[in-house]
Design an enzyme around this catalytic site. Structure first.
Site, PDB file in Angstrom:
ATOM      1  N   ARG A 121       0.819  -1.231   0.000  1.00 55.95           N
ATOM      2  CA  ARG A 121       0.000   0.000   0.000  1.00 55.95           C
ATOM      3  C   ARG A 121       0.847   1.274   0.000  1.00 55.95           C
ATOM      4  O   ARG A 121       0.378   2.341   0.372  1.00 55.95           O
ATOM      5  CB  ARG A 121      -0.968   0.026   1.173  1.00 55.95           C
ATOM      6  N   LYS A 143       3.750  11.702 -10.885  1.00 55.20           N
ATOM      7  CA  LYS A 143       2.921  10.884 -11.778  1.00 55.20           C
ATOM      8  C   LYS A 143       3.674   9.598 -12.048  1.00 55.20           C
ATOM      9  O   LYS A 143       4.824   9.630 -12.486  1.00 55.20           O
ATOM     10  CB  LYS A 143       2.682  11.600 -13.112  1.00 55.20           C
ATOM     11  N   GLU A 185      10.849  18.960 -23.856  1.00 59.60           N
ATOM     12  CA  GLU A 185      10.105  19.254 -22.620  1.00 59.60           C
ATOM     13  C   GLU A 185      10.565  20.586 -22.015  1.00 59.60           C
ATOM     14  O   GLU A 185       9.782  21.299 -21.397  1.00 59.60           O
ATOM     15  CB  GLU A 185      10.258  18.115 -21.597  1.00 59.60           C
ATOM     16  N   LYS A 227       7.670  23.412 -12.962  1.00 62.45           N
ATOM     17  CA  LYS A 227       6.897  22.192 -12.695  1.00 62.45           C
ATOM     18  C   LYS A 227       6.478  22.135 -11.227  1.00 62.45           C
ATOM     19  O   LYS A 227       5.340  21.799 -10.902  1.00 62.45           O
ATOM     20  CB  LYS A 227       7.682  20.942 -13.092  1.00 62.45           C
ATOM     21  N   GLU A 237      -4.111  17.230 -11.032  1.00 66.00           N
ATOM     22  CA  GLU A 237      -4.532  17.642 -12.378  1.00 66.00           C
ATOM     23  C   GLU A 237      -6.042  17.865 -12.493  1.00 66.00           C
ATOM     24  O   GLU A 237      -6.714  17.352 -13.380  1.00 66.00           O
ATOM     25  CB  GLU A 237      -4.072  16.602 -13.407  1.00 66.00           C
ATOM     26  N   ARG A 241      -2.682  21.761 -13.848  1.00 68.04           N
ATOM     27  CA  ARG A 241      -1.592  20.831 -14.188  1.00 68.04           C
ATOM     28  C   ARG A 241      -1.704  20.304 -15.625  1.00 68.04           C
ATOM     29  O   ARG A 241      -0.707  19.889 -16.223  1.00 68.04           O
ATOM     30  CB  ARG A 241      -1.547  19.666 -13.190  1.00 68.04           C
ATOM     31  N   ASN A 245       0.637  18.925 -20.109  1.00 71.61           N
ATOM     32  CA  ASN A 245       0.380  17.935 -21.154  1.00 71.61           C
ATOM     33  C   ASN A 245       0.359  18.541 -22.550  1.00 71.61           C
ATOM     34  O   ASN A 245      -0.038  17.886 -23.515  1.00 71.61           O
ATOM     35  CB  ASN A 245      -0.975  17.244 -20.920  1.00 71.61           C
ATOM     36  N   HIS A 248       1.117  16.582 -25.684  1.00 69.01           N
ATOM     37  CA  HIS A 248       1.073  15.160 -25.340  1.00 69.01           C
ATOM     38  C   HIS A 248      -0.132  14.436 -25.929  1.00 69.01           C
ATOM     39  O   HIS A 248      -0.090  13.223 -26.100  1.00 69.01           O
ATOM     40  CB  HIS A 248       1.103  14.978 -23.823  1.00 69.01           C
ATOM     41  N   HIS A 252       1.303  11.458 -27.687  1.00 67.27           N
ATOM     42  CA  HIS A 252       1.068  10.084 -27.200  1.00 67.27           C
ATOM     43  C   HIS A 252       0.456   9.216 -28.285  1.00 67.27           C
ATOM     44  O   HIS A 252       0.773   8.032 -28.403  1.00 67.27           O
ATOM     45  CB  HIS A 252       0.131  10.098 -25.983  1.00 67.27           C
ATOM     46  N   HIS A 265      10.263   9.894 -26.770  1.00 67.19           N
ATOM     47  CA  HIS A 265       9.124  10.608 -26.187  1.00 67.19           C
ATOM     48  C   HIS A 265       9.141  12.106 -26.551  1.00 67.19           C
ATOM     49  O   HIS A 265       8.158  12.634 -27.072  1.00 67.19           O
ATOM     50  CB  HIS A 265       9.138  10.424 -24.668  1.00 67.19           C
TER      51      HIS A 265
HETATM   52  P1  NAD Z   1      14.287   6.447 -21.063  1.00 66.51           P
HETATM   53  O1  NAD Z   1      14.049   6.277 -19.646  1.00 66.51           O
HETATM   54  O2  NAD Z   1      13.925   5.326 -21.976  1.00 66.51           O
HETATM   55  O3  NAD Z   1      15.826   6.802 -21.282  1.00 66.51           O
HETATM   56  C1  NAD Z   1      16.291   7.015 -22.580  1.00 66.51           C
HETATM   57  C2  NAD Z   1      17.534   6.168 -22.909  1.00 66.51           C
HETATM   58  O4  NAD Z   1      18.660   6.765 -22.284  1.00 66.51           O
HETATM   59  C3  NAD Z   1      17.494   4.746 -22.435  1.00 66.51           C
HETATM   60  O5  NAD Z   1      18.087   3.917 -23.392  1.00 66.51           O
HETATM   61  C4  NAD Z   1      18.329   4.784 -21.161  1.00 66.51           C
HETATM   62  O6  NAD Z   1      18.901   3.548 -20.845  1.00 66.51           O
HETATM   63  C5  NAD Z   1      19.379   5.782 -21.550  1.00 66.51           C
HETATM   64  N1  NAD Z   1      20.022   6.509 -20.468  1.00 66.51           N
HETATM   65  C6  NAD Z   1      19.454   7.017 -19.355  1.00 66.51           C
HETATM   66  N2  NAD Z   1      20.330   7.771 -18.701  1.00 66.51           N
HETATM   67  C7  NAD Z   1      21.482   7.717 -19.373  1.00 66.51           C
HETATM   68  C8  NAD Z   1      22.755   8.307 -19.203  1.00 66.51           C
HETATM   69  N3  NAD Z   1      22.990   9.170 -18.219  1.00 66.51           N
HETATM   70  N4  NAD Z   1      23.726   8.014 -20.090  1.00 66.51           N
HETATM   71  C9  NAD Z   1      23.481   7.180 -21.135  1.00 66.51           C
HETATM   72  N5  NAD Z   1      22.287   6.638 -21.388  1.00 66.51           N
HETATM   73  C10 NAD Z   1      21.304   6.893 -20.503  1.00 66.51           C
HETATM   74  O7  NAD Z   1      13.543   7.739 -21.654  1.00 66.51           O
HETATM   75  P2  NAD Z   1      13.245   9.205 -21.064  1.00 66.51           P
HETATM   76  O8  NAD Z   1      13.178  10.071 -22.243  1.00 66.51           O
HETATM   77  O9  NAD Z   1      14.136   9.535 -19.954  1.00 66.51           O
HETATM   78  O10 NAD Z   1      11.788   9.062 -20.445  1.00 66.51           O
HETATM   79  C11 NAD Z   1      10.667   8.761 -21.225  1.00 66.51           C
HETATM   80  C12 NAD Z   1       9.591   8.216 -20.336  1.00 66.51           C
HETATM   81  O11 NAD Z   1       9.244   9.197 -19.370  1.00 66.51           O
HETATM   82  C13 NAD Z   1       8.330   7.855 -21.057  1.00 66.51           C
HETATM   83  O12 NAD Z   1       7.884   6.600 -20.601  1.00 66.51           O
HETATM   84  C14 NAD Z   1       7.338   8.923 -20.636  1.00 66.51           C
HETATM   85  O13 NAD Z   1       6.017   8.494 -20.636  1.00 66.51           O
HETATM   86  C15 NAD Z   1       7.826   9.240 -19.253  1.00 66.51           C
HETATM   87  N6  NAD Z   1       7.449  10.575 -18.776  1.00 66.51           N
HETATM   88  C16 NAD Z   1       6.845  10.660 -17.565  1.00 66.51           C
HETATM   89  C17 NAD Z   1       6.498  11.876 -17.045  1.00 66.51           C
HETATM   90  C18 NAD Z   1       5.906  11.989 -15.666  1.00 66.51           C
HETATM   91  O14 NAD Z   1       5.484  13.067 -15.262  1.00 66.51           O
HETATM   92  N7  NAD Z   1       5.867  10.912 -14.909  1.00 66.51           N
HETATM   93  C19 NAD Z   1       6.759  13.051 -17.776  1.00 66.51           C
HETATM   94  C20 NAD Z   1       7.390  12.934 -19.007  1.00 66.51           C
HETATM   95  C21 NAD Z   1       7.733  11.676 -19.501  1.00 66.51           C
HETATM   96  N1  GLY Z   2       4.363  15.410 -17.469  1.00 71.05           N
HETATM   97  C1  GLY Z   2       3.042  15.836 -17.129  1.00 71.05           C
HETATM   98  C2  GLY Z   2       2.813  15.980 -15.675  1.00 71.05           C
HETATM   99  O1  GLY Z   2       3.653  15.690 -14.867  1.00 71.05           O
HETATM  100  O2  GLY Z   2       1.743  16.386 -15.278  1.00 71.05           O
END
Ligand code: NAD
Ligand code: GLY
Length: 359
Positions: A121, A143, A185, A227, A237, A241, A245, A248, A252, A265
């Site tokens: 939980r 999130k 972003e 942020k 949201e 908030r 997006n 997005h 998406h 992304h």
């Molecule tokens: P990712 O986590 O896939 O990382 C991108 C690549 O970089 C991967 O191959 C990873 O292994 C590599 N990598 C990471 N750090 C590294 C480093 N320092 N040196 C070398 N390689 C490295 O992608 P991302 O762009 O970081 O994140 C995308 C994800 O984030 C998506 O799933 C998206 O939906 C999510 N996201 C979430 C939120 C949220 O608010 N929770 C907001 C935006 C995006």
């Molecule tokens: N990346 C969108 C949010 O955190 O609300």
């Protein structure tokens, strides 16, 4: 060290931004009253680069860290791998006082946060984001999510981390394409909130692309500040908030329909930002000049600005109808009114959307 705070009452936490601070994480965690067991969730690539540094730092302070590796890629941000982590935590005897660390990009961050939110939980976790995208966006705000074959981030929770620990030196090993993807972003924050920041990014493009460390710290700080402010005002949201997006809804849909494999992304979000700005312009809100500025800055930073050729537009519409912002089958989007100001939850007709996607 730059220090910010996400103000959320008893769930408030700090974002710390520095260079070379990865090896200081153990010392910092002594401030939390937690049990010794710490699970580090990472992938083989990031773990090879930075895992040992984090493990040594934790061991030095008497913690018992162990690492759980998830294969690298968006495909693995799913229910199966979340379940795998849960099983490992149970097998290793994790209790409610145990801590998780997300060491990696947004994929690892989202997955770790999701698991932390449902294990017994809910247990605490911290974010150590190692991509630019994760440092400016996904690690902040709580999130969490895993993907479903029918839609991205469809299964998730709001679960705030206890700390966000950013070491900009980790960006040195990040592939160029990933770095540029993260900039989408960063640019988003300028469009949705801060015209001056947008202009700062335009002016400092060369330094940013050269990864000048001081400038990187300053843009990461500003992005996190924006942020943090938005999340503090509207954690769940309900309204404000949603501006985060921007880009997005269409982004998406592109990611889903291209199987999360053609676009990173931030790249998909870049295309989404352009078409959502174009939509606003077509509806008579965003003026042409601002639209051009948004398109140009994204293009100049090396981001894609056009929909892929042969995109199935009716499939896109269908996917967009599944978006979490929609209510009762009506498409709702955030669109820019001008640079720095957004229209929230604006209702869009399928016809207008089709028209803009067709252009
Ligand atoms: P990712 O986590 O896939 O990382 C991108 C690549 O970089 C991967 O191959 C990873 O292994 C590599 N990598 C990471 N750090 C590294 C480093 N320092 N040196 C070398 N390689 C490295 O992608 P991302 O762009 O970081 O994140 C995308 C994800 O984030 C998506 O799933 C998206 O939906 C999510 N996201 C979430 C939120 C949220 O608010 N929770 C907001 C935006 C995006
Ligand atoms: N990346 C969108 C949010 O955190 O609300």
């Amino acid at each position: 060290m730059e220090k910010l705070r996400v103000e959320l009452g008893e769930r408030s936490y700090e974002i710390l931004i520095d260079r070379g601070n990865l090896s200081l994480i153990g010392e910092r965690l002594l401030r939390f009253s937690i049990s010794k067991k710490i699970g580090i969730i990472s992938n083989p690539k990031v773990s090879d680069l930075y895992g040992q540094k984090v493990i040594s730092s934790l061991q030095k302070e008497g913690f018992e860290p162990f690492i759980i590796l998830i294969p690298d890629g968006e495909h693995y941000k799913d229910y199966f791998w979340a379940y795998h982590i849960l099983t490992q935590l149970l097998e290793f005897g994790f209790d409610r006082g145990s801590f998780l660390i997300a060491l990696g990009g947004g994929v690892i961050g989202d997955l770790t946060g999701f698991v932390a939110s449902i294990y017994m939980r809910g247990i605490s976790y911290i974010q150590i984001p190692t991509t630019l995208l994760a440092q400016v966006d996904s690690s902040v705000g709580g999130k969490t999510a895993v993907n479903h074959p029918l839609g991205k981030n469809m299964i998730g929770t709001f679960w705030q981390p206890s700390l966000v620990w950013i070491d900009v030196d980790t960006l040195e090993s990040l592939p160029e394409r990933e770095f540029i993807s993260g900039l989408a972003e960063v640019i988003k924050y300028g469009v949705i909130w801060d015209k001056e920041f947008f202009e700062f990014l335009e002016i400092n493009r060369t330094k940013i692309l050269k990864k000048d460390k001081d400038i990187l710290i300053s843009i990461i700080k500003r992005a996190c500040e924006i942020k943090a402010e938005v999340v503090s005002k509207d954690e769940r949201e309900r309204e404000l908030r949603a501006i985060l997006n921007y880009g997005h809804t269409i982004g998406h849909a592109i990611e889903t329909l291209t199987g999360y494999s053609s676009y990173l992304h931030g790249e998909a979000i870049s295309i989404g930002m352009v078409y959502e700005a174009k939509l606003s312009s077509m509806l008579g809100f965003l003026d042409k000049e601002d639209f051009e500025k948004i398109r140009n800055i994204l293009k100049d930073f090396g981001l894609p600005v056009n929909l892929p050729i042969n995109m199935d537009l009716s499939a896109m519409l269908k996917t967009i109808l599944l978006d979490k912002k929609n209510i009762e089958g009506k498409i709702r989007m955030v669109i820019p009114d001008s640079i720095g100001k957004m229209k929230i939850n604006f209702e869009i007709s399928g016809e207008d959307l089709k028209k803009v996607l067709n252009e």
